[in-house]
Design a protein around this motif. Structure first.
Motif, PDB file in Angstrom:
ATOM      1  N   ARG A 142      83.909  80.397  62.665  1.00  0.00           N
ATOM      2  CA  ARG A 142      83.573  80.285  64.084  1.00  0.00           C
ATOM      3  C   ARG A 142      84.554  81.010  64.989  1.00  0.00           C
ATOM      4  O   ARG A 142      84.478  80.882  66.213  1.00  0.00           O
ATOM      5  N   ILE A 143      85.438  81.789  64.437  1.00  0.00           N
ATOM      6  CA  ILE A 143      86.494  82.357  65.265  1.00  0.00           C
ATOM      7  C   ILE A 143      85.945  83.308  66.326  1.00  0.00           C
ATOM      8  O   ILE A 143      86.456  83.371  67.446  1.00  0.00           O
ATOM      9  N   LEU A 144      84.896  84.053  66.017  1.00  0.00           N
ATOM     10  CA  LEU A 144      84.357  84.985  67.003  1.00  0.00           C
ATOM     11  C   LEU A 144      83.783  84.247  68.205  1.00  0.00           C
ATOM     12  O   LEU A 144      83.913  84.697  69.341  1.00  0.00           O
ATOM     13  N   GLN A 145      83.163  83.098  67.987  1.00  0.00           N
ATOM     14  CA  GLN A 145      82.638  82.299  69.094  1.00  0.00           C
ATOM     15  C   GLN A 145      83.758  81.629  69.878  1.00  0.00           C
ATOM     16  O   GLN A 145      83.681  81.473  71.095  1.00  0.00           O
ATOM     17  N   ASP A 146      84.793  81.188  69.177  1.00  0.00           N
ATOM     18  CA  ASP A 146      85.874  80.426  69.810  1.00  0.00           C
ATOM     19  C   ASP A 146      86.974  81.304  70.392  1.00  0.00           C
ATOM     20  O   ASP A 146      87.841  80.814  71.126  1.00  0.00           O
ATOM     21  N   LEU A 147      86.960  82.593  70.084  1.00  0.00           N
ATOM     22  CA  LEU A 147      88.074  83.465  70.436  1.00  0.00           C
ATOM     23  C   LEU A 147      88.381  83.518  71.934  1.00  0.00           C
ATOM     24  O   LEU A 147      89.549  83.420  72.321  1.00  0.00           O
ATOM     25  N   PRO A 148      87.397  83.653  72.829  1.00  0.00           N
ATOM     26  CA  PRO A 148      87.737  83.700  74.260  1.00  0.00           C
ATOM     27  C   PRO A 148      88.494  82.465  74.742  1.00  0.00           C
ATOM     28  O   PRO A 148      89.493  82.575  75.464  1.00  0.00           O
ATOM     29  N   GLU A 149      88.029  81.276  74.351  1.00  0.00           N
ATOM     30  CA  GLU A 149      88.712  80.042  74.767  1.00  0.00           C
ATOM     31  C   GLU A 149      90.122  79.977  74.169  1.00  0.00           C
ATOM     32  O   GLU A 149      91.073  79.566  74.838  1.00  0.00           O
ATOM     33  N   MET A 150      90.247  80.380  72.902  1.00  0.00           N
ATOM     34  CA  MET A 150      91.570  80.393  72.268  1.00  0.00           C
ATOM     35  C   MET A 150      92.518  81.332  73.004  1.00  0.00           C
ATOM     36  O   MET A 150      93.695  81.007  73.214  1.00  0.00           O
ATOM     37  N   ALA A 151      92.025  82.496  73.393  1.00  0.00           N
ATOM     38  CA  ALA A 151      92.864  83.466  74.090  1.00  0.00           C
ATOM     39  C   ALA A 151      93.298  82.926  75.447  1.00  0.00           C
ATOM     40  O   ALA A 151      94.452  83.108  75.864  1.00  0.00           O
TER      41      ALA A 151
END
Length: 256
Positions: A142-151
């Motif tokens: 799921r990293i591609l979906q979660d990446l903006p929030e993580m950044a």
């Protein structure tokens, strides 16, 4: 799609940002970064394209009021490892250092995608990192979906590290030391794994004969820049070295 999320970000012009490349690395443009192949995902590992990570971090910086004014990018290990350096500003009064953000990513599972808060000394371009924030511990499905929030979460933590760094610099500048103390601290850094024994003469030479008048005062700030001057050229090792160096210098300054 995540591509739609990052589309509005206009790429800043690539300029010299003193990206200190190390042996086996190559400086690349954004265009070259874009064509680096990303390995196919597996059931437990989903690698992130280097350029995609950079764009998501840039968008998060922009959302927090930062402007990227210079950037540089480097690849190692046949493009499998990436380190980007972004000089940023948020229109606050400038001190004796620039704010810099390191962005790193790997396609060989060496380390997680992450950002590093750092500073670049105006007079000599010496770099030192204050702390690293992992964007993702694992390149999971799921990293591609979660990446903006993580950044965005990672960028939120940058100011905390920069504030720590400014307090640290003030303490270092006010802590006067003699040659004997400087020599003892240099040996302590070897014991702490900051550097190998072979670096000792180089650091001491920078301490005894500073290249810049700003570092002639006999204080911890001058000593730190003796180290960072010698460490130029190994950006891959600098985040870890910075952390261990700060542990020794903070103790000498009474910050621990």
């Amino acid at each position: 799609m995540i591509t739609d999320t990052i589309e509005p970000v206009a790429p800043p012009a690539t300029k010299r940002c003193n990206l200190l490349l190390h042996c086996g690395s190559s400086a690349v443009s954004r265009g070259e970064l874009a064509v680096v192949p990303t390995p196919p995902p597996t059931l437990s590992w989903c690698p992130i394209p280097h350029l995609l990570l950079l764009q998501v971090v840039e968008k998060a910086l922009l959302a927090r009021g930062f402007t990227v004014i210079e950037q540089a990018h480097g690849l190692t290990h046949d493009g499998k490892r990436y380190f980007g350096l972004l000089q940023v500003t948020n229109n606050h009064p400038r001190h004796e250092t620039h704010k810099v953000v390191g962005v790193r990513n790997s396609h060989d599972q060496t380390f997680s995608a992450g950002v590093v808060a750092g500073s670049q000394v105006l007079v000599c371009d010496n770099l030192c990192f204050a702390g690293e924030i992992q964007i993702a511990r694992k390149h999971t499905a799921r990293i591609l979906q979660d990446l903006p929030e993580m950044a965005h979460e990672a960028v939120l933590g940058l100011n905390r590290y920069w504030n720590i760094q400014q307090s640290r610099i003030a303490c270092y500048r006010n802590k006067r030391i003699r040659d004997a103390q400087a020599h003892d601290i240099v040996i302590q850094t070897v014991d702490a794994g900051v550097m190998a024994n072979s670096y000792v003469p180089k650091v001491l030479k920078e301490w005894r004969e500073p290249r810049h008048p700003e570092f002639r005062p006999r204080n911890l700030w001058s000593l730190q820049n003796s180290f960072t001057e010698v460490f130029k050229g190994r950006l891959d090792l600098l985040p870890g070295r910075s952390e261990r160096l700060h542990q020794v210098l903070d103790a000498a300054c009474g910050m621990n």
